[in-house]
Design an enzyme around this catalytic site. Structure first.
Site, PDB file in Angstrom:
ATOM      1  N   ASP A  32      -3.738  -9.512  -0.143  1.00  0.00           N
ATOM      2  CA  ASP A  32      -5.020  -9.065  -0.088  1.00  0.00           C
ATOM      3  C   ASP A  32      -6.174  -8.729   0.158  1.00  0.00           C
ATOM      4  O   ASP A  32      -6.888 -10.148  -0.591  1.00  0.00           O
ATOM      5  CB  ASP A  32      -4.651  -8.069  -1.932  1.00  0.00           C
ATOM      6  CG  ASP A  32      -3.535  -7.398  -2.493  1.00  0.00           C
ATOM      7  OD1 ASP A  32      -2.935  -7.284  -1.477  1.00  0.00           O
ATOM      8  OD2 ASP A  32      -3.553  -7.467  -3.381  1.00  0.00           O
ATOM      9  N   ASP A  81       0.979   4.378  -8.330  1.00  0.00           N
ATOM     10  CA  ASP A  81       0.593   3.253  -8.489  1.00  0.00           C
ATOM     11  C   ASP A  81       0.934   3.850 -10.365  1.00  0.00           C
ATOM     12  O   ASP A  81       0.425   4.644 -10.112  1.00  0.00           O
ATOM     13  CB  ASP A  81      -1.361   3.185  -8.578  1.00  0.00           C
ATOM     14  CG  ASP A  81      -1.054   2.545  -7.421  1.00  0.00           C
ATOM     15  OD1 ASP A  81      -0.080   1.641  -6.262  1.00  0.00           O
ATOM     16  OD2 ASP A  81      -2.007   2.258  -6.147  1.00  0.00           O
TER      17      ASP A  81
END
Length: 249
Positions: free
Chosen positions: A132, A11
């Site tokens: 998500d 990330d």
């Protein structure tokens, strides 16, 4: 369905390799100043595919760390998939032009149907749909907003429009080291009839093995982030345990 693949995650925020807790930008841990070095390390340990998220891009609604992403694609000898802020065909084409193997469409999959359909029609298997979910409902804009669309319904709809791969994240499990939501992932695979990559909550080798046994039922792999950085999971050992060639390079 494809064989089970372990995806080490990177990330990127402010040019650094970080992890967030439950997608909270205020709960950030910096693990390395060089995402490129991290990617090379995962490859050396046998990683077969690298998962990148442009956290700045997810928040801004357009790619931000594309220079670093391009450098990773250039230096890594394994495929790379990238998500975070992809909202236009130009953004998708730019990343694919940098050598990215697969782009991940998240927020736009629910907010911009025309764009999503156009990307799926043009690039097909070079596209993964990132869904998500918070309590079963799709979250968007870097998890900052929760929609009124059920995750399984969105997967079913997009599979009918050509989506071949989904990445399912249970936000409640992400970064919490509590194990993945196996039932939720299997439900997503059943609803869509497509390969689903598990994301969020993978804490141990046992978690990976619990997912791997369902590879024939649509779980195509798992993204592993925090557990690799904390040492709870050793990438090479995990690949060997899953019956894959870790082959330190």
């Amino acid at each position: 369905m494809s064989s089970f693949i372990l995806y080490p995650a990177i990330d990127i925020r402010d040019g650094k390799c970080v992890r967030l807790q439950q997608g909270d930008y205020a709960q950030e841990t910096i693990y390395n100043d060089s995402p490129v070095e991290v990617a090379k390390s995962w490859e050396e340990q046998g990683g077969q595919y690298i998962h990148l998220v442009d956290l700045d891009g997810a928040k801004a609604g357009c790619p931000v760390n594309d220079a670093i992403i391009g450098s990773i694609a250039k230096h890594a000898n394994v495929p790379v998939q990238v998500g975070g802020g992809l909202r236009t065909l130009a953004d998708v084409e730019k990343l694919l032009g940098l050598g990215i193997s697969r782009v991940i469409i998240g927020t736009a999959a629910i907010n911009d149907q025309a764009f999503t359909e156009a990307v799926l029609a043009k690039y097909g298997d070079k596209v993964a749909i990132g869904i998500d979910a918070r309590n079963g409902y799709v979250a968007t804009h870097g998890w900052l907003n929760t929609s009124e669309v059920r995750a399984e319904d969105l997967a079913r709809e997009l599979a009918a429009k050509g989506a071949e791969t989904f990445i399912y994240t249970d936000i409640s499990r992400d970064g919490m080291m509590q194990g993945p939501n196996v039932e939720g992932i299997l439900s997503m695979a059943k609803a869509s009839g497509r390969s689903v990559i598990a994301s969020g909550g993978v804490t141990s080798l046992n978690d990976l093995q619990r997912l791997n046994v369902h590879s024939g039922s649509g779980i195509g792999g798992a993204i592993v982030g925090k557990a690799l950085y904390t040492g709870n999971i050793d990438l090479a050992e995990a690949l060997q345990a899953l019956g894959q060639s870790s082959g330190l390079r």
